[in-house]
Design a protein around this motif. Structure first.
Motif, short mmCIF file in Angstrom:
data_model
loop_
_atom_site.label_atom_id
_atom_site.label_comp_id
_atom_site.label_asym_id
_atom_site.label_seq_id
_atom_site.Cartn_x
_atom_site.Cartn_y
_atom_site.Cartn_z
N ASP A 12 -50.98 -48.26 -2.33
CA ASP A 12 -50.71 -49.50 -3.04
C ASP A 12 -51.85 -49.63 -4.05
N GLU A 13 -51.57 -49.37 -5.31
CA GLU A 13 -52.60 -49.37 -6.34
C GLU A 13 -53.19 -50.77 -6.58
N VAL A 14 -52.37 -51.80 -6.46
CA VAL A 14 -52.87 -53.16 -6.64
C VAL A 14 -53.72 -53.57 -5.44
N GLY A 15 -53.25 -53.26 -4.26
CA GLY A 15 -53.98 -53.61 -3.05
C GLY A 15 -55.16 -52.70 -2.76
N CYS A 16 -55.21 -51.55 -3.46
CA CYS A 16 -56.26 -50.54 -3.22
C CYS A 16 -56.31 -50.14 -1.75
N THR A 17 -55.15 -49.83 -1.19
CA THR A 17 -55.06 -49.42 0.20
C THR A 17 -53.89 -48.46 0.35
N GLY A 18 -53.70 -47.94 1.54
CA GLY A 18 -52.60 -47.02 1.75
C GLY A 18 -52.65 -46.38 3.12
N CYS A 19 -51.95 -45.25 3.22
CA CYS A 19 -51.80 -44.55 4.49
C CYS A 19 -51.63 -43.07 4.22
N THR A 20 -52.29 -42.25 5.03
CA THR A 20 -52.09 -40.81 5.02
C THR A 20 -51.65 -40.40 6.42
N ALA A 21 -50.58 -39.63 6.49
CA ALA A 21 -50.07 -39.16 7.78
C ALA A 21 -50.03 -37.64 7.79
N VAL A 22 -50.49 -37.07 8.88
CA VAL A 22 -50.40 -35.63 9.11
C VAL A 22 -49.30 -35.44 10.14
N LEU A 23 -48.27 -34.67 9.76
CA LEU A 23 -47.09 -34.50 10.61
C LEU A 23 -47.05 -33.11 11.21
N PHE A 24 -46.66 -33.05 12.47
CA PHE A 24 -46.53 -31.80 13.20
C PHE A 24 -45.09 -31.69 13.71
N PRO A 25 -44.16 -31.09 12.92
CA PRO A 25 -42.76 -31.04 13.33
C PRO A 25 -42.53 -30.41 14.70
N ASP A 26 -43.38 -29.47 15.11
CA ASP A 26 -43.24 -28.82 16.42
C ASP A 26 -44.21 -29.41 17.44
N SER A 27 -44.85 -30.50 17.13
CA SER A 27 -45.88 -31.18 17.91
C SER A 27 -47.17 -30.38 17.91
N ALA A 28 -48.24 -31.04 18.25
CA ALA A 28 -49.55 -30.39 18.30
C ALA A 28 -50.39 -31.06 19.38
N GLN A 29 -51.24 -30.26 19.97
CA GLN A 29 -52.21 -30.78 20.94
C GLN A 29 -53.35 -31.39 20.12
N VAL A 30 -53.61 -32.67 20.29
CA VAL A 30 -54.65 -33.34 19.51
C VAL A 30 -55.63 -34.04 20.44
N ALA A 31 -56.81 -34.35 19.90
CA ALA A 31 -57.85 -35.05 20.66
C ALA A 31 -58.52 -36.04 19.73
N VAL A 32 -59.32 -36.92 20.30
CA VAL A 32 -60.00 -37.93 19.51
C VAL A 32 -61.42 -38.14 20.02
N ASP A 33 -62.29 -38.52 19.11
CA ASP A 33 -63.64 -38.93 19.45
C ASP A 33 -63.91 -40.19 18.63
N ALA A 34 -63.62 -41.35 19.21
CA ALA A 34 -63.77 -42.62 18.51
C ALA A 34 -65.17 -43.15 18.74
N PHE A 53 -50.02 -36.94 28.01
CA PHE A 53 -49.23 -37.05 26.78
C PHE A 53 -50.12 -36.84 25.56
N THR A 54 -50.78 -35.70 25.47
CA THR A 54 -51.69 -35.45 24.35
C THR A 54 -51.01 -34.70 23.20
N ARG A 55 -49.75 -34.34 23.36
CA ARG A 55 -49.03 -33.70 22.26
C ARG A 55 -48.49 -34.81 21.35
N LYS A 56 -48.72 -34.67 20.07
CA LYS A 56 -48.29 -35.68 19.10
C LYS A 56 -47.49 -35.02 17.99
N TYR A 57 -46.68 -35.83 17.35
CA TYR A 57 -45.90 -35.38 16.20
C TYR A 57 -46.50 -35.89 14.89
#
Length: 118
Positions: A12-34, A53-57
């Protein structure tokens, strides 16, 4: 280019914000370090080493602080329409996790929505 990985972005150019998504059509094992005193996340608790349930799309990063989490249903709808997920006894499940950023610039009343995620 990485085989099996797709990236989508909406802004959103006016709001200066947005979203980026990384998609895994076959799913992927993912992890997080928050880290930090107030991380803003969406379904990252399911990514712990002992969880089932660590596999995400998809994973996403969205702006506008806590309001950015509203992109998740749109991403999930996109995945479901593509048939990317798995069938459970409760229905179709497309696992999505994400995090938000505090971007207090632009028109702050404009926020990412489910449509932004879609």
């Amino acid at each position: 280019m990485v085989d099996g990985l797709l990236v989508g972005h909406a802004q959103d150019e006016v709001g200066c914000t947005g979203c980026t998504a990384v998609l895994f059509p076959d799913s992927a094992q993912v992890a997080v370090d928050a880290r930090g005193s107030a991380p803003g996340t969406y379904d990252t608790e399911s990514l712990g080493a002992t969880m089932a349930f660590t596999r995400k799309y998809a994973i996403f990063f969205a702006g506008r602080s806590i309001y950015g989490l509203d992109v998740a249903p749109g991403i999930r709808r996109f995945l479901e329409e593509k048939g990317w997920g798995w069938q459970s006894t409760l229905g179709f499940i497309a696992g999505v996790s994400g995090a938000i950023l505090y971007d207090a610039i632009g028109t702050v009343t404009r926020r990412p929505t489910a449509e932004t995620g879609y």
